[in-house]
Design a protein around this motif. Structure first.
Motif, PDB file in Angstrom:
ATOM      1  N   ASN A  26      78.346   3.626  12.618  1.00 22.90           N
ATOM      2  CA  ASN A  26      78.140   2.378  11.904  1.00 22.90           C
ATOM      3  C   ASN A  26      76.627   2.168  11.783  1.00 22.90           C
ATOM      4  OD1 ASN A  26      77.696  -0.347  11.210  1.00 22.90           O
ATOM      5  ND2 ASN A  26      79.640  -0.981  12.123  1.00 22.90           N
ATOM      6  N   ILE A  27      76.110   2.434  10.617  1.00 30.22           N
ATOM      7  CA  ILE A  27      74.654   2.424  10.428  1.00 30.22           C
ATOM      8  C   ILE A  27      74.080   1.013  10.612  1.00 30.22           C
ATOM      9  CG2 ILE A  27      72.836   2.783   8.712  1.00 30.22           C
ATOM     10  CD1 ILE A  27      74.417   5.187   7.721  1.00 30.22           C
ATOM     11  N   ARG A  28      74.841   0.002  10.241  1.00 31.44           N
ATOM     12  CA  ARG A  28      74.316  -1.356  10.432  1.00 31.44           C
ATOM     13  C   ARG A  28      74.138  -1.679  11.911  1.00 31.44           C
ATOM     14  NH1 ARG A  28      72.841  -5.478   7.581  1.00 31.44           N
ATOM     15  NH2 ARG A  28      72.821  -7.536   8.519  1.00 31.44           N
ATOM     16  N   LYS A  29      75.105  -1.268  12.742  1.00 32.24           N
ATOM     17  CA  LYS A  29      74.958  -1.477  14.183  1.00 32.24           C
ATOM     18  C   LYS A  29      73.725  -0.750  14.707  1.00 32.24           C
ATOM     19  CE  LYS A  29      79.544  -2.426  16.093  1.00 32.24           C
ATOM     20  NZ  LYS A  29      80.568  -1.930  17.039  1.00 32.24           N
ATOM     21  N   LEU A  30      73.542   0.489  14.259  1.00 33.65           N
ATOM     22  CA  LEU A  30      72.367   1.273  14.661  1.00 33.65           C
ATOM     23  C   LEU A  30      71.088   0.526  14.314  1.00 33.65           C
ATOM     24  CD1 LEU A  30      71.238   4.190  15.568  1.00 33.65           C
ATOM     25  CD2 LEU A  30      71.081   4.598  13.107  1.00 33.65           C
ATOM     26  N   CYS A  31      71.013   0.020  13.087  1.00 35.68           N
ATOM     27  CA  CYS A  31      69.804  -0.673  12.642  1.00 35.68           C
ATOM     28  C   CYS A  31      69.585  -1.970  13.411  1.00 35.68           C
ATOM     29  CB  CYS A  31      69.892  -0.946  11.144  1.00 35.68           C
ATOM     30  SG  CYS A  31      69.866   0.543  10.125  1.00 35.68           S
ATOM     31  N   GLN A  32      70.663  -2.694  13.702  1.00 37.88           N
ATOM     32  CA  GLN A  32      70.515  -3.948  14.439  1.00 37.88           C
ATOM     33  C   GLN A  32      69.995  -3.710  15.850  1.00 37.88           C
ATOM     34  OE1 GLN A  32      74.555  -5.332  13.881  1.00 37.88           O
ATOM     35  NE2 GLN A  32      73.939  -6.809  12.328  1.00 37.88           N
ATOM     36  N   ILE A  33      70.444  -2.614  16.474  1.00 37.67           N
ATOM     37  CA  ILE A  33      69.961  -2.287  17.817  1.00 37.67           C
ATOM     38  C   ILE A  33      68.498  -1.853  17.782  1.00 37.67           C
ATOM     39  CG2 ILE A  33      70.195  -0.667  19.745  1.00 37.67           C
ATOM     40  CD1 ILE A  33      73.226  -0.628  19.155  1.00 37.67           C
ATOM     41  N   MET A  34      68.137  -1.058  16.784  1.00 34.08           N
ATOM     42  CA  MET A  34      66.796  -0.490  16.748  1.00 34.08           C
ATOM     43  C   MET A  34      65.762  -1.412  16.111  1.00 34.08           C
ATOM     44  SD  MET A  34      67.417   3.585  16.118  1.00 34.08           S
ATOM     45  CE  MET A  34      65.820   3.939  16.883  1.00 34.08           C
ATOM     46  N   LEU A  35      66.231  -2.411  15.352  1.00 35.25           N
ATOM     47  CA  LEU A  35      65.315  -3.336  14.674  1.00 35.25           C
ATOM     48  C   LEU A  35      65.709  -4.779  15.022  1.00 35.25           C
ATOM     49  CD1 LEU A  35      65.539  -1.537  11.217  1.00 35.25           C
ATOM     50  CD2 LEU A  35      63.633  -1.334  12.826  1.00 35.25           C
ATOM     51  N   PRO A  36      65.681  -5.135  16.303  1.00 36.84           N
ATOM     52  CA  PRO A  36      66.226  -6.423  16.722  1.00 36.84           C
ATOM     53  C   PRO A  36      65.462  -7.636  16.198  1.00 36.84           C
ATOM     54  CG  PRO A  36      65.046  -5.393  18.544  1.00 36.84           C
ATOM     55  CD  PRO A  36      65.127  -4.368  17.445  1.00 36.84           C
ATOM     56  N   ARG A  37      64.217  -7.461  15.822  1.00 36.96           N
ATOM     57  CA  ARG A  37      63.400  -8.598  15.389  1.00 36.96           C
ATOM     58  C   ARG A  37      63.399  -8.785  13.880  1.00 36.96           C
ATOM     59  NH1 ARG A  37      57.946  -8.033  19.202  1.00 36.96           N
ATOM     60  NH2 ARG A  37      59.043  -8.080  21.225  1.00 36.96           N
ATOM     61  N   ASP A  38      64.052  -7.885  13.163  1.00 34.82           N
ATOM     62  CA  ASP A  38      64.027  -7.940  11.699  1.00 34.82           C
ATOM     63  C   ASP A  38      65.344  -8.450  11.134  1.00 34.82           C
ATOM     64  OD1 ASP A  38      61.392  -6.858  11.389  1.00 34.82           O
ATOM     65  OD2 ASP A  38      62.204  -4.898  11.909  1.00 34.82           O
ATOM     66  N   GLN A  39      65.243  -9.100   9.981  1.00 31.47           N
ATOM     67  CA  GLN A  39      66.423  -9.541   9.240  1.00 31.47           C
ATOM     68  C   GLN A  39      66.767  -8.435   8.236  1.00 31.47           C
ATOM     69  OE1 GLN A  39      65.737 -12.940   6.735  1.00 31.47           O
ATOM     70  NE2 GLN A  39      67.636 -12.604   5.596  1.00 31.47           N
ATOM     71  N   ILE A  40      67.844  -7.710   8.495  1.00 35.65           N
ATOM     72  CA  ILE A  40      68.212  -6.574   7.637  1.00 35.65           C
ATOM     73  C   ILE A  40      68.995  -7.110   6.444  1.00 35.65           C
ATOM     74  CG2 ILE A  40      69.425  -4.369   7.509  1.00 35.65           C
ATOM     75  CD1 ILE A  40      69.017  -4.246  10.616  1.00 35.65           C
ATOM     76  N   SER A  41      68.334  -7.194   5.301  1.00 40.41           N
ATOM     77  CA  SER A  41      68.967  -7.779   4.120  1.00 40.41           C
ATOM     78  C   SER A  41      69.842  -6.767   3.382  1.00 40.41           C
ATOM     79  CB  SER A  41      67.906  -8.329   3.163  1.00 40.41           C
ATOM     80  OG  SER A  41      67.080  -7.284   2.681  1.00 40.41           O
ATOM     81  N   GLN A  42      69.495  -5.491   3.485  1.00 42.04           N
ATOM     82  CA  GLN A  42      70.263  -4.467   2.772  1.00 42.04           C
ATOM     83  C   GLN A  42      70.036  -3.101   3.414  1.00 42.04           C
ATOM     84  OE1 GLN A  42      69.380  -4.156  -1.433  1.00 42.04           O
ATOM     85  NE2 GLN A  42      71.371  -3.264  -1.899  1.00 42.04           N
ATOM     86  N   ILE A  43      71.058  -2.253   3.315  1.00 43.39           N
ATOM     87  CA  ILE A  43      70.951  -0.856   3.720  1.00 43.39           C
ATOM     88  C   ILE A  43      71.341  -0.008   2.516  1.00 43.39           C
ATOM     89  CG2 ILE A  43      71.784   0.952   5.272  1.00 43.39           C
ATOM     90  CD1 ILE A  43      72.520  -1.314   7.262  1.00 43.39           C
ATOM     91  N   LYS A  44      70.493   0.943   2.165  1.00 45.16           N
ATOM     92  CA  LYS A  44      70.779   1.857   1.057  1.00 45.16           C
ATOM     93  C   LYS A  44      70.953   3.263   1.630  1.00 45.16           C
ATOM     94  CE  LYS A  44      68.611  -0.878  -2.566  1.00 45.16           C
ATOM     95  NZ  LYS A  44      67.804  -0.839  -3.818  1.00 45.16           N
ATOM     96  N   TYR A  45      72.108   3.833   1.356  1.00 46.95           N
ATOM     97  CA  TYR A  45      72.504   5.119   1.946  1.00 46.95           C
ATOM     98  C   TYR A  45      72.547   6.156   0.830  1.00 46.95           C
ATOM     99  CZ  TYR A  45      75.345   8.455   4.637  1.00 46.95           C
ATOM    100  OH  TYR A  45      75.817   9.569   5.290  1.00 46.95           O
ATOM    101  N   PHE A  46      71.711   7.182   0.961  1.00 44.54           N
ATOM    102  CA  PHE A  46      71.557   8.199  -0.085  1.00 44.54           C
ATOM    103  C   PHE A  46      72.242   9.489   0.352  1.00 44.54           C
ATOM    104  CE2 PHE A  46      68.199   5.135  -0.358  1.00 44.54           C
ATOM    105  CZ  PHE A  46      68.085   4.877  -1.710  1.00 44.54           C
ATOM    106  N   THR A  47      73.165   9.969  -0.480  1.00 44.77           N
ATOM    107  CA  THR A  47      73.935  11.156  -0.115  1.00 44.77           C
ATOM    108  C   THR A  47      74.439  11.836  -1.381  1.00 44.77           C
ATOM    109  OG1 THR A  47      75.718  11.938   1.327  1.00 44.77           O
ATOM    110  CG2 THR A  47      76.153   9.930   0.071  1.00 44.77           C
ATOM    111  N   ALA A  48      75.288  12.847  -1.213  1.00 45.45           N
ATOM    112  CA  ALA A  48      75.964  13.527  -2.317  1.00 45.45           C
ATOM    113  C   ALA A  48      77.309  13.993  -1.806  1.00 45.45           C
ATOM    114  CB  ALA A  48      75.139  14.715  -2.816  1.00 45.45           C
ATOM    115  N   LEU A  49      78.274  14.078  -2.688  1.00 50.29           N
ATOM    116  CA  LEU A  49      79.592  14.583  -2.300  1.00 50.29           C
ATOM    117  C   LEU A  49      79.510  16.089  -2.102  1.00 50.29           C
ATOM    118  CD1 LEU A  49      81.922  12.525  -4.660  1.00 50.29           C
ATOM    119  CD2 LEU A  49      81.449  12.134  -2.226  1.00 50.29           C
TER     120      LEU A  49
END
Length: 204
Positions: A26-49
């Protein structure tokens, strides 16, 4: 500070997740743990099938299930590049000589897409701090531009064993993604969305 997180999906996977119990991340959980002082407004995930190999025909199904899991995160957007697969001749390693035909798979577009979104969002003043989840030195120029020309803060969540020296020198902070954080950042085995419930892939 208001943050947008830009995730290089394949750099994250091959750097920190492949052959580990943490692939159901869960990338949002990862970001919340690693960036506790920031307000995460969006996550953009770049990939390919992926193009499944004959030895692993369920590879695409597993990936699509994971992308479905990511889409349960309200603030996350998936941006697709594409894969190219072709046969090439490669030299054999010494002491053998000659060439052998191999199948080469290349992921195209994700780094360019990430760079364009990073710059576009910066111009729109969409973030106070941009956080890049990658260790790809090809992103150096857009990172430099965001910091020096747009005057924005930029950080790196490094999925690789050793962070890129050129990236370290051009960002405001670097945090290494460690196993302890990954283990605390997993989706539950069962999830649900508008199509119903679904499970983490059994072979994971």
């Amino acid at each position: 500070m208001k943050a947008i997180v830009y995730v290089d999906g394949f750099n994250l996977y091959y750097g920190a997740l492949k052959n580990t119990p943490y692939r159901w991340l869960n990338i949002r959980k990862l970001c919340q743990i690693m960036l506790p002082r920031d307000q995460i407004s969006q996550i953009k995930y770049f990939t390919a099938l992926v193009n499944p190999r004959p030895t692993d025909p369920n590879q695409l199904t597993r990936q699509q299930t994971y992308l479905r899991a990511l889409q349960t995160i309200p603030s996350l957007e998936i941006i697709f590049g594409h894969f190219l697969t072709h046969e090439i001749m490669m030299p054999l390693a010494p002491p053998k000589s000659g060439y052998v035909k191999v199948i080469k798979t290349e992921e195209k577009g994700s780094d360019v897409n990430l760079a364009l979104h990073l710059l576009s969002d910066g111009y729109k003043n969409a973030y106070d701090v941009a956080v890049v989840v990658s260790n790809d030195s090809d992103l150096l120029l857009p990172i430099q531009f965001v910091k020096k020309e747009l005057g924005k803060k930029i950080g790196l969540l490094n999925p690789q064993k050793h962070p890129s020296k050129v990236l370290i020198a051009n960002v405001d902070f670097v945090k290494n993604i460690r196993k302890g954080v990954l283990s605390k950042s997993l989706f539950p085995k069962r999830l649900s969305d508008s199509r119903g419930s679904f499970m983490k892939p059994a072979t994971w």
